[in-house]
Design a protein around this motif. Structure first.
Motif, PDB file in Angstrom:
ATOM      1  N   PHE A 160     -15.683  -1.976  13.159  1.00  0.00           N
ATOM      2  CA  PHE A 160     -14.408  -1.670  13.795  1.00  0.00           C
ATOM      3  C   PHE A 160     -13.647  -2.962  14.077  1.00  0.00           C
ATOM      4  O   PHE A 160     -14.269  -4.022  14.267  1.00  0.00           O
ATOM      5  N   PRO A 161     -12.332  -2.921  14.134  1.00  0.00           N
ATOM      6  CA  PRO A 161     -11.586  -4.096  14.605  1.00  0.00           C
ATOM      7  C   PRO A 161     -11.977  -4.449  16.046  1.00  0.00           C
ATOM      8  O   PRO A 161     -12.395  -3.581  16.816  1.00  0.00           O
ATOM      9  N   ASP A 162     -11.833  -5.717  16.386  1.00  0.00           N
ATOM     10  CA  ASP A 162     -12.207  -6.154  17.732  1.00  0.00           C
ATOM     11  C   ASP A 162     -11.452  -5.370  18.801  1.00  0.00           C
ATOM     12  O   ASP A 162     -12.024  -5.017  19.844  1.00  0.00           O
ATOM     13  N   GLU A 163     -10.171  -5.100  18.554  1.00  0.00           N
ATOM     14  CA  GLU A 163      -9.365  -4.392  19.552  1.00  0.00           C
ATOM     15  C   GLU A 163      -9.899  -2.986  19.803  1.00  0.00           C
ATOM     16  O   GLU A 163      -9.921  -2.516  20.951  1.00  0.00           O
ATOM     17  N   ASP A 164     -10.358  -2.310  18.748  1.00  0.00           N
ATOM     18  CA  ASP A 164     -10.888  -0.952  18.915  1.00  0.00           C
ATOM     19  C   ASP A 164     -12.197  -0.967  19.699  1.00  0.00           C
ATOM     20  O   ASP A 164     -12.436  -0.094  20.551  1.00  0.00           O
ATOM     21  N   LEU A 165     -13.043  -1.945  19.415  1.00  0.00           N
ATOM     22  CA  LEU A 165     -14.308  -2.032  20.146  1.00  0.00           C
ATOM     23  C   LEU A 165     -14.071  -2.352  21.619  1.00  0.00           C
ATOM     24  O   LEU A 165     -14.744  -1.799  22.502  1.00  0.00           O
ATOM     25  N   VAL A 166     -13.122  -3.234  21.891  1.00  0.00           N
ATOM     26  CA  VAL A 166     -12.811  -3.566  23.282  1.00  0.00           C
ATOM     27  C   VAL A 166     -12.280  -2.335  24.009  1.00  0.00           C
ATOM     28  O   VAL A 166     -12.662  -2.054  25.156  1.00  0.00           O
ATOM     29  N   GLU A 167     -11.420  -1.570  23.354  1.00  0.00           N
ATOM     30  CA  GLU A 167     -10.848  -0.385  23.993  1.00  0.00           C
ATOM     31  C   GLU A 167     -11.923   0.661  24.280  1.00  0.00           C
ATOM     32  O   GLU A 167     -11.956   1.260  25.368  1.00  0.00           O
ATOM     33  N   ASN A 168     -12.790   0.899  23.318  1.00  0.00           N
ATOM     34  CA  ASN A 168     -13.881   1.854  23.544  1.00  0.00           C
ATOM     35  C   ASN A 168     -14.803   1.392  24.664  1.00  0.00           C
ATOM     36  O   ASN A 168     -15.219   2.188  25.523  1.00  0.00           O
ATOM     37  N   PHE A 169     -15.144   0.094  24.644  1.00  0.00           N
ATOM     38  CA  PHE A 169     -16.067  -0.431  25.646  1.00  0.00           C
ATOM     39  C   PHE A 169     -15.486  -0.302  27.049  1.00  0.00           C
ATOM     40  O   PHE A 169     -16.166   0.150  27.982  1.00  0.00           O
ATOM     41  N   MET A 170     -14.248  -0.695  27.234  1.00  0.00           N
ATOM     42  CA  MET A 170     -13.639  -0.636  28.560  1.00  0.00           C
ATOM     43  C   MET A 170     -13.440   0.808  29.019  1.00  0.00           C
ATOM     44  O   MET A 170     -13.466   1.087  30.224  1.00  0.00           O
ATOM     45  N   THR A 171     -13.279   1.742  28.099  1.00  0.00           N
ATOM     46  CA  THR A 171     -13.195   3.154  28.477  1.00  0.00           C
ATOM     47  C   THR A 171     -14.520   3.612  29.085  1.00  0.00           C
ATOM     48  O   THR A 171     -14.541   4.351  30.085  1.00  0.00           O
ATOM     49  N   ILE A 172     -15.624   3.152  28.507  1.00  0.00           N
ATOM     50  CA  ILE A 172     -16.939   3.504  29.056  1.00  0.00           C
ATOM     51  C   ILE A 172     -17.153   2.850  30.417  1.00  0.00           C
ATOM     52  O   ILE A 172     -17.658   3.479  31.358  1.00  0.00           O
ATOM     53  N   VAL A 173     -16.753   1.595  30.553  1.00  0.00           N
ATOM     54  CA  VAL A 173     -16.918   0.898  31.828  1.00  0.00           C
ATOM     55  C   VAL A 173     -16.155   1.620  32.939  1.00  0.00           C
ATOM     56  O   VAL A 173     -16.676   1.830  34.049  1.00  0.00           O
ATOM     57  N   ARG A 174     -14.944   2.006  32.670  1.00  0.00           N
ATOM     58  CA  ARG A 174     -14.147   2.707  33.689  1.00  0.00           C
ATOM     59  C   ARG A 174     -14.748   4.074  34.020  1.00  0.00           C
ATOM     60  O   ARG A 174     -14.697   4.518  35.172  1.00  0.00           O
ATOM     61  N   SER A 175     -15.334   4.741  33.026  1.00  0.00           N
ATOM     62  CA  SER A 175     -15.963   6.028  33.277  1.00  0.00           C
ATOM     63  C   SER A 175     -17.192   5.880  34.170  1.00  0.00           C
ATOM     64  O   SER A 175     -17.404   6.674  35.091  1.00  0.00           O
ATOM     65  N   VAL A 176     -18.008   4.858  33.895  1.00  0.00           N
ATOM     66  CA  VAL A 176     -19.196   4.617  34.727  1.00  0.00           C
ATOM     67  C   VAL A 176     -18.786   4.261  36.153  1.00  0.00           C
ATOM     68  O   VAL A 176     -19.416   4.702  37.126  1.00  0.00           O
TER      69      VAL A 176
END
Length: 352
Positions: A294-310
């Protein structure tokens, strides 16, 4: 008369006898010879004089022991000299002798047992990251992508250690999150429903769907699906599949979003990239957040979505510091430690 050695065990004088006898005073000390008497109950030295061969004197026991001790000391010195001899260029010291070992090379020379069990590829790629450094989110994802090098596309994984003890009901964490950029995986969805719900599942693109017939197939060993969605009215029948589905993490659950009346929405969400996460018995959350291609931007967006959910689903029983540590890694690469404070304060993707 010449000097002679006389052993007279039967007539040896008793210990109180002294050498200060006046009869011995007339004789020169060089004219007396000594011999220990092994047959006497009281070890002694017997002296005889050349002028009066019949005169015998017994020396006290301490003197005899001193003479015997000196002889024993000489024997011990001889033994020590033999032990210190050089054999094949190495000195032997005592009975324990450890031959020199050859210096270790290759993996055997590595300091930790964990590294000695790693592959050469792993040992090389782990040099790309600094174990002692805590990375920010963007830098960590860039390093993670540099360490990928397998023949298949590796998944990106996130691992969060939280201050939770799931044995308490108020410290359990289980939820789902929709990844905006998807997981990059093909998810096979099965649906257990009746009547019109089956038509909805078919229209939504479910891979497998059915009612009692599907339950019988699962009991016979059919497991060709990644998610199992069930309608509420089917749950009494699904309860009998607990022993089969439970250990595999496939048992439908309302918290996981797999027990719902809206079959179409549930199927679409899981197909697009909805993931479930839960805390394990050690207080760690493991979750995928995409593929390493994945592009770096997509991975960052997915990762931060999980962090905010936790962070949003923080249990009520969590006390004190909630986040202990956070790591990311690919499927076959070493983990990269994140700076938790900078991760939580990360601002949106417009700055990436």
């Amino acid at each position: 008369m010449a000097s002679s050695i006389v052993a007279t065990p039967a007539h040896t004088l008793s210990p109180p006898a002294a050498l200060s006898s006046t009869k011995l005073g007339a004789a020169s000390p060089s004219l007396f010879l000594a011999l220990s008497s092994p047959h006497s109950s009281f070890p002694s030295l017997t002296l005889t004089c050349c002028r009066n061969p019949c005169f015998l004197v017994s020396i006290k026991q301490p003197i005899c022991r001193a003479v015997a001790g000196a002889a024993a000391a000489e024997v011990e010195d001889d033994e020590e000299e033999e032990e210190e001899e050089v054999d094949d260029g190495y000195a032997k010291s005592g009975s324990a002798f450890t031959p020199p070992t050859k210096p270790k090379t290759g993996k055997a020379a590595l300091p930790t047992k964990r590294d000695r069990m790693r592959s050469k590829r792993f040992l090389e790629i782990q040099k790309l990251r600094d174990k002692t450094k805590e990375y920010d989110v963007v830098s960590a994802i860039m390093v993670m992508k540099q360490m990928t090098g397998t023949k298949f596309v590796e998944s990106a994984e996130a691992h969060f250690r939280l201050k939770l003890d799931p044995k308490y009901a108020d410290q359990q964490l289980r939820a789902t999150v929709n990844l905006p950029k998807g997981t990059g995986q093909t998810v096979r969805v099965a649906v257990l429903a009746q009547g019109e719900k089956l038509d909805e599942a078919q229209s939504a693109g479910a891979d497998v769907y059915g009612a009692d017939d599907l339950i019988e197939k699962i009991k016979e060993g059919f497991m060709e699906f990644d998610k199992l969605i069930a309608s509420p009215e089917m749950m009494p029948k699904v309860a009998g599949l607990g022993r089969i589905l439970g250990p595999r993490g496939l048992m439908p659950n309302p918290k996981a979003g797999t027990v719902t009346s809206d079959i179409t929405q549930a199927v679409n969400e899981f197909k697009k990239g909805k993931v479930e996460y839960r805390v394990d018995k050690t207080g760690i959350v493991h979750v995928l957040f995409g593929k390493c291609n994945f592009p770096d931007e997509d991975l960052v967006e997915n990762f931060m979505t999980i962090v905010r959910s936790v962070e949003t689903n923080k249990p009520k029983g969590a006390k004190g510091v909630y986040w202990r540590s956070a790591y990311i890694c690919s499927t076959m690469s070493p983990s990269i430690r994140l700076n938790v404070k900078r991760m939580l304060e990360f601002k949106p993707l417009t700055t990436v």
